[in-house]
Design a protein around this motif. Sequence first.
Motif, PDB file in Angstrom:
ATOM      1  N   ASP A   1     -23.059  -5.521  53.092  1.00 21.17           N
ATOM      2  CA  ASP A   1     -24.412  -5.999  53.738  1.00 21.17           C
ATOM      3  C   ASP A   1     -24.419  -7.568  54.015  1.00 21.17           C
ATOM      4  N   PRO A   2     -23.437  -8.069  54.610  1.00 19.73           N
ATOM      5  CA  PRO A   2     -23.516  -9.442  54.815  1.00 19.73           C
ATOM      6  C   PRO A   2     -24.464  -9.877  55.904  1.00 19.73           C
ATOM      7  N   GLY A   3     -25.051 -10.908  55.758  1.00 18.50           N
ATOM      8  CA  GLY A   3     -25.901 -11.300  56.812  1.00 18.50           C
ATOM      9  C   GLY A   3     -25.463 -11.708  58.085  1.00 18.50           C
ATOM     10  N   ILE A   4     -26.201 -11.465  59.301  1.00 18.45           N
ATOM     11  CA  ILE A   4     -25.680 -11.971  60.546  1.00 18.45           C
ATOM     12  C   ILE A   4     -25.329 -13.530  60.576  1.00 18.45           C
ATOM     13  N   GLN A   5     -26.051 -14.203  59.677  1.00 17.75           N
ATOM     14  CA  GLN A   5     -25.798 -15.844  60.106  1.00 17.75           C
ATOM     15  C   GLN A   5     -24.776 -16.072  59.030  1.00 17.75           C
ATOM     16  N   ARG A   6     -24.169 -15.415  58.099  1.00 19.48           N
ATOM     17  CA  ARG A   6     -23.071 -15.513  57.257  1.00 19.48           C
ATOM     18  C   ARG A   6     -21.867 -15.249  57.951  1.00 19.48           C
ATOM     19  N   ILE A   7     -21.835 -13.987  58.860  1.00 17.21           N
ATOM     20  CA  ILE A   7     -20.604 -13.601  59.518  1.00 17.21           C
ATOM     21  C   ILE A   7     -20.322 -14.753  60.719  1.00 17.21           C
ATOM     22  N   ALA A   8     -21.608 -14.921  61.366  1.00 18.52           N
ATOM     23  CA  ALA A   8     -21.553 -16.246  62.542  1.00 18.52           C
ATOM     24  C   ALA A   8     -20.937 -17.351  61.789  1.00 18.52           C
ATOM     25  N   SER A   9     -21.290 -17.904  60.804  1.00 22.74           N
ATOM     26  CA  SER A   9     -20.699 -19.277  60.265  1.00 22.74           C
ATOM     27  C   SER A   9     -19.196 -18.961  60.037  1.00 22.74           C
ATOM     28  N   LEU A  10     -18.707 -17.672  59.292  1.00 22.64           N
ATOM     29  CA  LEU A  10     -17.414 -17.623  58.993  1.00 22.64           C
ATOM     30  C   LEU A  10     -16.376 -17.639  60.199  1.00 22.64           C
ATOM     31  N   LEU A  11     -17.029 -16.841  61.067  1.00 20.74           N
ATOM     32  CA  LEU A  11     -16.370 -16.674  62.444  1.00 20.74           C
ATOM     33  C   LEU A  11     -16.375 -17.792  63.420  1.00 20.74           C
ATOM     34  N   ASP A  12     -17.278 -18.889  63.022  1.00 19.54           N
ATOM     35  CA  ASP A  12     -17.500 -19.994  64.083  1.00 19.54           C
ATOM     36  C   ASP A  12     -17.985 -19.406  65.486  1.00 19.54           C
ATOM     37  N   CYS A  13     -18.860 -18.678  65.393  1.00 21.07           N
ATOM     38  CA  CYS A  13     -19.417 -18.162  66.713  1.00 21.07           C
ATOM     39  C   CYS A  13     -21.243 -18.143  66.469  1.00 21.07           C
ATOM     40  N   CYS A  14     -21.785 -17.833  67.336  1.00 24.09           N
ATOM     41  CA  CYS A  14     -23.156 -17.563  67.453  1.00 24.09           C
ATOM     42  C   CYS A  14     -23.764 -16.268  66.949  1.00 24.09           C
ATOM     43  N   THR A  15     -25.041 -16.174  66.590  1.00 26.42           N
ATOM     44  CA  THR A  15     -25.306 -14.879  65.808  1.00 26.42           C
ATOM     45  C   THR A  15     -25.354 -13.918  67.002  1.00 26.42           C
ATOM     46  N   ARG A  16     -25.871 -14.043  68.098  1.00 26.60           N
ATOM     47  CA  ARG A  16     -25.854 -13.207  69.310  1.00 26.60           C
ATOM     48  C   ARG A  16     -24.644 -12.587  69.577  1.00 26.60           C
ATOM     49  N   THR A  17     -23.461 -13.253  69.294  1.00 28.05           N
ATOM     50  CA  THR A  17     -22.211 -12.602  69.568  1.00 28.05           C
ATOM     51  C   THR A  17     -21.880 -11.502  68.280  1.00 28.05           C
ATOM     52  N   VAL A  18     -22.259 -11.865  67.236  1.00 30.13           N
ATOM     53  CA  VAL A  18     -22.169 -11.039  66.187  1.00 30.13           C
ATOM     54  C   VAL A  18     -23.087  -9.819  66.190  1.00 30.13           C
ATOM     55  N   ILE A  19     -24.317  -9.936  66.723  1.00 30.52           N
ATOM     56  CA  ILE A  19     -25.123  -8.948  67.126  1.00 30.52           C
ATOM     57  C   ILE A  19     -24.677  -7.747  68.360  1.00 30.52           C
ATOM     58  N   ARG A  20     -24.117  -8.520  69.122  1.00 28.30           N
ATOM     59  CA  ARG A  20     -23.411  -7.711  70.392  1.00 28.30           C
ATOM     60  C   ARG A  20     -22.330  -6.877  69.749  1.00 28.30           C
ATOM     61  N   ALA A  21     -21.500  -7.650  68.986  1.00 26.25           N
ATOM     62  CA  ALA A  21     -20.139  -7.099  68.423  1.00 26.25           C
ATOM     63  C   ALA A  21     -20.597  -5.888  67.473  1.00 26.25           C
ATOM     64  N   THR A  22     -21.457  -5.854  66.628  1.00 24.31           N
ATOM     65  CA  THR A  22     -21.721  -4.797  65.748  1.00 24.31           C
ATOM     66  C   THR A  22     -22.367  -3.740  66.347  1.00 24.31           C
ATOM     67  N   ASN A  23     -23.091  -3.878  67.528  1.00 22.23           N
ATOM     68  CA  ASN A  23     -23.768  -2.992  68.333  1.00 22.23           C
ATOM     69  C   ASN A  23     -22.600  -1.878  69.107  1.00 22.23           C
ATOM     70  N   ARG A  24     -21.620  -2.684  69.457  1.00 22.98           N
ATOM     71  CA  ARG A  24     -20.624  -2.135  70.266  1.00 22.98           C
ATOM     72  C   ARG A  24     -19.775  -1.314  69.108  1.00 22.98           C
ATOM     73  N   LEU A  25     -19.427  -1.916  68.108  1.00 24.17           N
ATOM     74  CA  LEU A  25     -18.635  -1.028  66.983  1.00 24.17           C
ATOM     75  C   LEU A  25     -19.459   0.132  66.642  1.00 24.17           C
ATOM     76  N   GLU A  26     -20.742  -0.070  66.569  1.00 22.04           N
ATOM     77  CA  GLU A  26     -21.564   1.206  66.107  1.00 22.04           C
ATOM     78  C   GLU A  26     -21.563   2.243  67.205  1.00 22.04           C
ATOM     79  N   LYS A  27     -21.297   1.747  68.492  1.00 23.26           N
ATOM     80  CA  LYS A  27     -21.304   2.677  69.586  1.00 23.26           C
ATOM     81  C   LYS A  27     -20.147   3.523  69.698  1.00 23.26           C
ATOM     82  N   LEU A  28     -18.989   2.425  69.177  1.00 26.06           N
ATOM     83  CA  LEU A  28     -17.627   3.339  69.368  1.00 26.06           C
ATOM     84  C   LEU A  28     -17.402   4.142  67.900  1.00 26.06           C
ATOM     85  N   GLY A  29     -18.457   4.322  67.086  1.00 28.01           N
ATOM     86  CA  GLY A  29     -18.412   5.246  65.914  1.00 28.01           C
ATOM     87  C   GLY A  29     -17.437   4.609  64.785  1.00 28.01           C
TER      88      GLY A  29
END
Length: 229
Positions: free
Chosen positions: A44-72
Amino acid sequence: MTVNALDTLLAAKVINIMPGLRPSDRKVALALIEHFNRKTGRCDPGIQRIASLLDCCTRTVIRATNRLEKLGLFEKDRHGGYSNRNRYRPNWKRLAEHEAAWKSKLHRSRRSKVSPETRQAGHLESDSAVTQTCSRILPKQTYSRSPAREERMPQRSKLPIPRAADAARTEAERRWSNDLLEVYAGRPVTYAEIVDAIDVGLSAAATEAELSQHGAGLRLIQRRLKLQD
């Protein structure tokens, strides 16, 4: 399902080779795998933590997690984790299926391509038996001189012979690649980032260093990329 270190490593492998994923999807998926706690099952890492680790914005993380969920590949419980954060569950069964499909594809590509046609077992029924007369005819042929040896003997195909230097260089590259995997296998995100950072020049330099001394290839990569031992 009991999850061990090999499961997480194979999951990272699938994420790296699976087609249809965006670069941001791969990075976020690897970050989630690395945050998965095999003992407690928590992820359960926070969205902000992932964005900070990957040096990207939180919207990018949210869109990525949604796509990963959609792909199963992951299941997501919204605000079901610690401190009101999303909780993620890797779909180990789906990841294992992708890994098995990759192995099957790899195995098929290694098979020799043999013609499916069967060979002729013998003479055709309509074929008549003949007597070999070459041994009797050949002495009667007249030559002003004996045919040149190279005309009588079939030319052997000249196959390239691998040089010892090339074989040694290939073996050196294999050694430092195996050393790199062994050291960072427990940290798939770090390993993936290191692999992405190794360009042609760094790879060649590591190989040359490994040729001079075993283990020097990995140390050179760590030094060039400023990695901790």
